[in-house]
Design an enzyme around this catalytic site. Structure first.
Site, short mmCIF file in Angstrom:
data_model
loop_
_atom_site.label_atom_id
_atom_site.label_comp_id
_atom_site.label_asym_id
_atom_site.label_seq_id
_atom_site.Cartn_x
_atom_site.Cartn_y
_atom_site.Cartn_z
N LYS A 1 -11.64 12.46 6.60
CA LYS A 1 -13.07 12.22 6.59
C LYS A 1 -13.56 11.92 5.18
CE LYS A 1 -15.48 15.16 9.08
NZ LYS A 1 -16.06 14.49 10.25
N ARG B 1 -18.41 20.31 6.08
CA ARG B 1 -17.42 20.02 7.13
C ARG B 1 -16.01 20.18 6.57
NH1 ARG B 1 -21.31 15.71 8.29
NH2 ARG B 1 -21.86 15.75 10.50
N GLY C 1 -9.03 23.86 16.05
CA GLY C 1 -8.65 25.23 15.70
C GLY C 1 -9.17 25.61 14.34
N MET D 1 -12.47 25.53 11.37
CA MET D 1 -13.91 25.45 11.30
C MET D 1 -14.30 24.00 11.23
SD MET D 1 -16.76 26.60 8.59
CE MET D 1 -17.22 24.90 8.30
N ARG E 1 -13.67 5.39 11.54
CA ARG E 1 -12.25 5.69 11.75
C ARG E 1 -11.71 4.73 12.80
NH1 ARG E 1 -13.23 11.43 14.96
NH2 ARG E 1 -14.62 10.55 16.52
N HIS F 1 14.79 16.54 40.93
CA HIS F 1 15.57 15.43 41.48
C HIS F 1 14.65 14.29 41.90
CE1 HIS F 1 17.64 13.25 44.79
NE2 HIS F 1 18.66 13.34 43.96
N ARG G 1 25.34 3.90 38.21
CA ARG G 1 25.90 5.13 38.80
C ARG G 1 26.51 4.79 40.15
NH1 ARG G 1 20.35 7.43 36.75
NH2 ARG G 1 19.96 5.32 37.47
N ARG H 1 29.68 3.65 35.53
CA ARG H 1 30.22 5.01 35.47
C ARG H 1 30.99 5.29 36.75
NH1 ARG H 1 26.12 9.91 35.12
NH2 ARG H 1 25.84 9.42 37.31
N GLU I 1 28.77 13.72 26.90
CA GLU I 1 27.70 14.50 27.52
C GLU I 1 27.99 15.99 27.50
OE1 GLU I 1 27.27 13.24 31.64
OE2 GLU I 1 29.35 12.57 31.69
N SER J 1 28.83 6.33 25.40
CA SER J 1 27.44 6.35 25.84
C SER J 1 27.03 7.82 25.91
CB SER J 1 27.31 5.67 27.20
OG SER J 1 25.98 5.73 27.63
N GLY K 1 25.33 10.73 27.18
CA GLY K 1 24.61 11.15 28.39
C GLY K 1 23.76 12.35 28.00
N THR K 2 22.59 12.06 27.46
CA THR K 2 21.81 13.14 26.86
C THR K 2 21.15 14.04 27.90
OG1 THR K 2 20.05 11.53 26.55
CG2 THR K 2 21.42 12.05 24.65
N ASN K 3 21.13 13.64 29.17
CA ASN K 3 20.63 14.59 30.18
C ASN K 3 21.56 15.79 30.24
OD1 ASN K 3 18.75 12.66 30.76
ND2 ASN K 3 19.47 12.20 32.82
N ASP K 4 22.84 15.52 30.51
CA ASP K 4 23.78 16.63 30.62
C ASP K 4 24.03 17.27 29.27
OD1 ASP K 4 23.88 16.33 33.28
OD2 ASP K 4 25.95 15.65 33.42
N CYS L 1 22.29 6.72 27.40
CA CYS L 1 21.73 6.43 28.72
C CYS L 1 21.06 7.69 29.23
CB CYS L 1 22.82 5.95 29.68
SG CYS L 1 24.17 7.11 29.89
N TYR M 1 22.51 0.73 21.08
CA TYR M 1 21.55 0.39 22.13
C TYR M 1 21.05 1.65 22.83
CZ TYR M 1 25.23 1.24 25.54
OH TYR M 1 26.19 1.85 26.30
#
Lengths: 891, 891
Positions: free
Chosen positions: B26, B96, B105, B107, B352, B468, B574, B630, B758, B777, B779-782, B844, B864
């Site tokens: 500001k 201010r 959060g 003042m 702004r 799922h 898959r 896969r 993974e 590759s 497999g960042t889920n697992d 992936c 990638y």
């Protein structure tokens, strides 16, 4: 170029015992015996460097090898006074492989090399025995054709079998010289038909064929696989030993035998062994004739009628006694010796450290220290820690008759008999009546804990070495046979059937958890004899080791056992085991049914005094020692009932409908409980549970401290932390309760708050986590599960295939995966200590009792390992061996 | 010592826009506007360095601060021509806070500071309005007491409410000057009673109280938590802005308003905004009066009767038009402006970057490039990638009426209507008849895949954003509302009830997957308008990004969608999804029932041609591009039936008893399927499955290559590898089949064999694994599941608590955990490339479509990312922004 060939014999040698790398084990020991002036048939060793050269140069030998072999051969000829390929006085040799480590899967031995159509006649004349000569020749053709030329050995056996049929003969000994001579002709035809070339008559061609075969056998698939599984580098290579033949089958003044310098079963210091007159080594193995004892004492002890060597050949025997004494003194270890007597003359063929039982290993190690033969370090290094397991549990009387019902996996050692029960409640009830019971289940679950505890042994028909039953049984020190798939359990009729027998509830069976055998009735057992030798060795081990040894225990009985075995504290006290008792589980279930923190506090307040009492008892036993207590870890659904009857009970207690209870059971069900709402996640969701547990711990510590004046140091452990913030929040809870209890009781309690590192993320973020942790305990069971992505409960379906295919050498739940899980342990410990240099770091779980894992923990700089009570002595010894460095020998 | 205070106003300032770190957002913008010569009420900023000094010195201000504030205050007095604390002509100021980043959060604001019992009289005289003056005074007391003195604000409201009751008044405006004056007296009594001191009459004490309150608010728990969650360093500190008050409520020649330099919903380049005559800013917010449009065009467009500012204050309006144009040109971005007109004079209070819709952001970015205002990089950097999601799916017509049945989680975007069905088979059948269906389930499982595919939308009453249903729906680009717990599904009666309505099978409902709303009947939707702006921005993004973008797809439809959206290949196909089709699952089940490899080969030979055909179709669409396939991943039990009817069918086909089928179902059940017998473990146990799949891939590649002359490059991917040896063994299988197919078809097929990383162990052992892998590759889920030890299916029960307690900022399954999982990705990629420098490395799974995760992948040097088809444009843009570096702005 180089030196490729090392001769030995005639009281001298070019090699030594410490040249195993170059000469292989066998060659080095033959050289050493020669140097000692012992009668070793002369020979030479082609070094492992030739093997390396052979593979680095397209399977060609060094140019100057042939010359060196010829020279060495000449020295043998001179020594023996015979000629290689000589018709009149032929020299015969044996060709043997000899790697640094003994290696099945490689070419082993060709005997009698040097025989051909000419030299066989010379042998006949020399030996004065034509049958012996042609028998030797045909044996040579068979052996050589099989291992060197790759001819199917069954072709030869067929010829012999057919001839037996024709002549109505039964045994080889029914054939005479003419028979063997004719068969030699047939054998040679077979070789020519199979290989396209006649059987080599040129003895040098025979020799080089055999040498080449040894080197080529280094790279057979079986040998390659064996090396991979046993971490033997390909670069080591093998050596080849060529040695003059001696014959123990040249009449009654000839013999062959084996000797141990001490008794390999008992460890007693007395020559022990067997021999056969007029025989070859292979005859002893074949078991056609009964071997005789070497000594009169041995003969008497075993009630044998056959004369001892001490009686039959007293002079040669005396020579053997002297030699074995020299060998043991020289090698400073019990020796396993092979010898042959040819026409009254003793020849030493091999010496090596002898295999021995655990009892013997212990006794020998202690005795040898007292005899001044070895020092304490050597003694400690010489006993296989795992072998102690045999000494700590009852064993079956080997002479007692037994009726086998079936076999399973040797999941937890010890031999026990008891009455069969089929559920945990019966086990508890009958045990309370003073009966010995064996709990028989298809598989066990956490709900069976009280029954497993009450039982003397556990039998399951499903599950592997790391199934729930197996793990819990080992932890409790109960005998267990798991996965006995041959046996059938019928819960309805309460029967166990197998081996054509059916056993009902209350009938007796016996389990041997060390072999996996399940037997009908009661088979007598022998109690473990933990003699003075054991205590002495342990004391020496304690002086050597750096690692502390704690135990995993939650019951007074386990804690007492562990202290007796030398535990220096508790490294893992699993509080949830305390929740399964019949009188507590109902409050736990009421707590789970509650809808809010307030509702949970009421049943928790009922659990507080009982949990406090648990700790009071434990703390009394462990007075003055650290006790690591893990707060509640398993997902809540493990505590919920499955039967309608039990659900109704929960409904009544919690004032809910049966439907509501059923709904809660379904609601809490998880797809992957191992990765679910458990560990510190419960503490975050329901801080009041951890508050109750912390209060129970602190109040117990205050009480026992007042009572004994020797308080334990509680180490409160938060499980399954993945982020520093989880620990930060829960440490606040514990510290707050700690302050309250200290103020209320006006005492000062020394305690630590720390965490289990059992998730990969926790190991990686250890630097942050250590800001809030005063200790780390690596929970390598779960860390292995998550690092590998393998559920211990489900691994049975593929781990065996994995071992067969050479993917995993060992079960990673039994011995820590140093490369993967181990790296995370090292990372976690290093990063944690970077934040907090005085961080106490230990390991708990199954690996804490596995010697290889203990060695890793020592090398990774951990402060202590914690293992089940019965593993404490094993861990003490293994920790000492780790401190000594190097590979353990022993066994 | 230093310079702590920076003045602004009167066409000059000591600060600039690029001094945000020192002056806060500001303060920097107020300085910048002053420098531009715009009419900004004069004031000064106390820099963030004072905040730092304050906390480093036990909450004390620098000694020379007071002097600098006094001087700055003097400059304001001179500029305004009023005196701070002057009775005759009082200067009032606002105080201010102003941190670098806007921070709830803390003042916020104290207005009208400088009023006391004396100066209020001066204000009354100056304004010619006594009621205004006392209203301002009482507002000041309320505000100051609340935020500076910590007096409970309800105490003041009570006084006002009581007075309303007494006087029968309804609104504040019903009070007159006397009322407010009396209440001021009461307010002061309250303050004295609550704080023990009278309300400060010394205006300098007021000022320092407010300044101190701003600095202290930097460390309130709420502010601390907010900073931790948003990664704002504590060391940044906040600044304080003190500025002369201006009043928009001094009569009809006064006003207050907000303006956007372009339309924030459409992006159209036209001044857009609202104002109120004789009002203060808070009146606009309070919504008591209807705001009027700034422009005549705006007024007409919205059919408003109220006069536009353009009409009412044409001169001031012209001035505003000029200023807003200058600000936009200066800041090179659409501005959100606050202004006040005091007695005919325009004052700028704030400027702004303005918030905007996705459509507007896109249009503005492209327009501004064409206007020459910004370059393409800036345009690409300015659009929030996630906002594109809105543009790619149909949306509900905002004006259409709707009847809400209930609400769930916005699990997969898009608004769709269709007939309700309650199982996957009905969905498939009705969709085949050309009907639009919505599949409604309590939750979905892999068996429902065919129905989910056939449906236009999916509704579940259980499960979270990563259940799922949610994951599969996003992957397929189907709209999905998950976890709609307010709704009840009854499978027996086939009804869905909620909001007082019950919907039967075949009746219409509408889902909005972007909001989570579920509506009765068909609500009209608008089709996505992917205009030329979209294509243009994508093109620019493609020129900037380094990361390749692939898609996760296994059906021709998905593959086509993804190519349309710009995917450069398939990063994850898959194969198991292909196994669930009704005509195939029976062969899969027959295969599972077989007892040995031979028995499995027969059903596999039936699957070969259909699987090959799957690949042929996919390869035609992806001609010339890489396709990562896969091999079979899920545990076999996922394919087994649960109903008796289906089990009977399997029994018939496989020639087994129903009992045998049931037994197999039980036998294959797993405690933790996520960590079970799946991935390459299946390939090791049953190599014939992978053989069939490899053959189908190679044969399809050969066929399509011949047909199109533009073959795909199959990248065959082995899942769930934990050890190099697993990959070694399975690569042998694939290569062998590859050789066979190439020979049989006499073609050369370019292909790669690689693996998913993974499991934590795979990342750690990447150096070894890369010996057998041509690509990785992640497999960042697992990998997230195993690294955290959290099952995605079970995380719902605690992840929300975790977010609330500040343990996890974001769902780690949505945005990659850079600290933990990210370190493993970096380790794996680095170690893999050390072994094989040309190793292709991608990611992936869900994270591939998340902008923050994409930035991580860019920084970690991956080649990638692969994401679901509808995420491809998001990924393209996010990858470009990652390449531009820095934080994304936009949104």
């Amino acid at each position: 170029m180089g030196k490729w060939v090392y001769g030995f014999g005639d009281g001298k040698a070019e090699g030594r015992a410490d040249m195993r790398e170059l000469l292989g084990g066998k060659g080095a020991n033959l050289a050493e015996m020669s140097n000692l002036g012992l009668p070793v048939p002369p020979g030479f060793t082609i070094s492992t460097e030739v093997c390396t050269h052979f593979y680095e140069n397209g399977q060609k030998f060094p140019d100057d090898l042939e010359g060196q072999v010829e020279e060495a051969l000449k020295r043998i000829e001179q020594s023996v006074g015979a000629g290689f390929g000589s018709r009149s006085n032929p020299l015969l040799v044996s060709v043997r492989s000899g790697a640094r480590a003994s290696m099945p899967g490689m070419m082993d031995t060709v005997l009698n090399l040097g025989l051909n159509d000419d030299t066989v006649e010379g042998l006949a004349t020399q030996a004065g025995d034509r049958r012996f000569a042609f028998d030797s020749y045909r044996r040579f053709i068979q052996m050589y054709s099989d291992v060197v030329l790759g001819v199917d050995h069954s072709l030869f056996e067929e010829v012999i079998e057919n001839r037996k049929l024709e002549q109505g003969a039964y045994l080889d000994t029914d054939f005479d010289a003419g028979d063997w001579q004719e068969m030699v002709g047939q054998f040679k035809q077979i070789v020519e038909a199979e290989t396209g070339s006649p059987f080599p008559q040129d003895v040098r061609a025979q020799l080089w064929g055999a040498i080449g075969a040894v080197f080529k056998s280094w790279m057979t698939p079986r040998a390659v696989t064996y090396r991979r599984l046993n971490d033997i580098p390909e670069s080591w290579g093998t050596a080849v030993n060529v040695q003059a033949m001696v014959f123990g089958n040249m009449g009654d003044d000839s013999a062959t035998g084996v000797a141990f310098t001490r008794n390999p079963s008992t460890g007693e210091r007395r020559l022990y062994g067997e021999y056969l007159v007029n025989a070859q080594g292979e005859d002893v193995v074949a078991g056609i004739r009964t071997p005789q004892h070497l000594t009169i004492a041995g003969k008497q002890e075993h009630g044998s009628d056959l004369p001892a060597m001490e009686e039959v050949m007293p002079e040669v025997f005396q020579q053997l006694v002297e030699i074995q004494a020299r060998l043991e003194a020289h090698y400073r270890d019990m020796q396993d010796i092979e010898f042959t007597v040819q026409k009254g003359r003793l020849w030493m063929l091999q010496t090596r450290s002898g295999k021995r039982t655990a009892t013997a290993a212990l006794k020998m190690a202690v005795d040898m220290v007292e005899e001044g033969l070895i020092d304490r370090e050597a003694a400690v290094g010489r006993v296989d820690p795992m072998s102690l397991d045999q000494l700590l549990h009852p064993t079956l009387d080997p002479d007692a008759p037994r009726t086998l019902l079936g076999r399973g996996l040797p999941a937890s050692p010890g031999a026990v008999s008891g009455q069969v029960v089929f559920n945990a409640d019966d086990a508890e009830r009958m045990a309370a009546d003073g009966k010995d019971v064996i709990l028989v289940r298809v598989e066990t679950s956490p709900e069976d804990i009280h029954g497993m505890h009450a039982a003397r042994g556990i039998l399951t028909t499903r599950g592997g070495m790391t199934s729930h039953a197996a793990v819990v049984a080992r932890g409790m020190g109960r005998a267990c046979v798991s996965g006995a798939g041959e046996l059938r359990v019928d819960y309805k009729t309460e029967t166990l059937s197998g081996g054509g027998h059916t056993v009902g509830k209350g009938e007796l069976i016996t389990l041997d958890g060390s072999t996996g055998e399940v037997m009908l009735g009661e088979v007598p057992t022998r109690q473990p004899n933990v003699s003075g030798d054991f205590a002495k060795l342990m004391e020496w081990a304690d002086q050597i080791r750096r690692l502390g040894i704690r135990t995993n225990a939650e019951t007074p009985r386990d804690a007492e056992t562990a202290r007796k075995f030398g535990a220096e504290g508790i490294g893992l006290c699993r509080t949830e085991h305390m929740f399964f008792d019949a009188d507590r589980i109902i409050s736990v279930r009421e707590m789970i049914m509650a809808e809010d923190a307030e509702g949970r506090r009421r049943p928790l307040s009922k659990l507080l005094p009982v949990q406090r009492q648990d700790f009071v008892e434990l703390f009394r036993i462990m007075a003055g020692l650290p006790v690591t207590i893990r707060l509640l870890d398993p997902p809540l659904h493990e505590f919920l009932p499955h039967s309608d009857e039990e659900m109704r009970e929960v409904a009544t207690v919690s004032g809910k409908s049966l439907e509501a209870v059923r709904h809660r059971v379904i609601q809490l069900r998880e797809a992957n409980p191992m990765l679910g709402h458990r560990g510190c996640r419960l503490g975050i969701s329901y801080p009041e549970i951890y508050e109750m547990q912390a209060r129970a711990i602190f109040e117990a510590a205050a009480e026992v401290g007042r009572e004994t004046g020797n308080p334990v140091i509680p180490e409160i452990m938060i499980p399954l932390v993945a982020t520093a913030r989880e620990l930060e929040l829960l440490k606040e809870v514990v510290d707050r309760i700690g302050r309250e209890v200290q103020e209320a009781n006006n005492v000062k309690i020394d305690y630590l708050v720390g965490t289990m590192i059992e998730l990969p993320r926790a190991a990686l973020r250890a630097a942050e986590i250590a800001r809030f942790a005063e200790f780390f305990s690596f929970g390598t069971n779960d860390l292995t599960q998550t690092t590998f992505g393998i559920s211990r409960d489900d691994a049975g379906s593929f781990l065996e295939t994995y071992r067969q295919r050479g993917i995993l050498e060992k079960d990673p739940f039994v011995s820590i995966d140093v490369d993967g899980v181990g790296e995370l342990v090292s990372i976690g410990s290093e990063r944690g200590r970077r934040t907090r240099p005085d961080l106490k770091v230990g390991i708990c779980g199954e690996h804490g009792g596995d010697p290889a894992s203990i060695r890793f923990c020592h090398e990774a700089g951990l402060d202590y390992v914690s293992c089940s009570p019965y593993r404490v002595p094993i861990a003490r010894l293994a920790a000492a061996q780790a401190a000594l460095g190097g590979e353990r020998s022993g066994g």
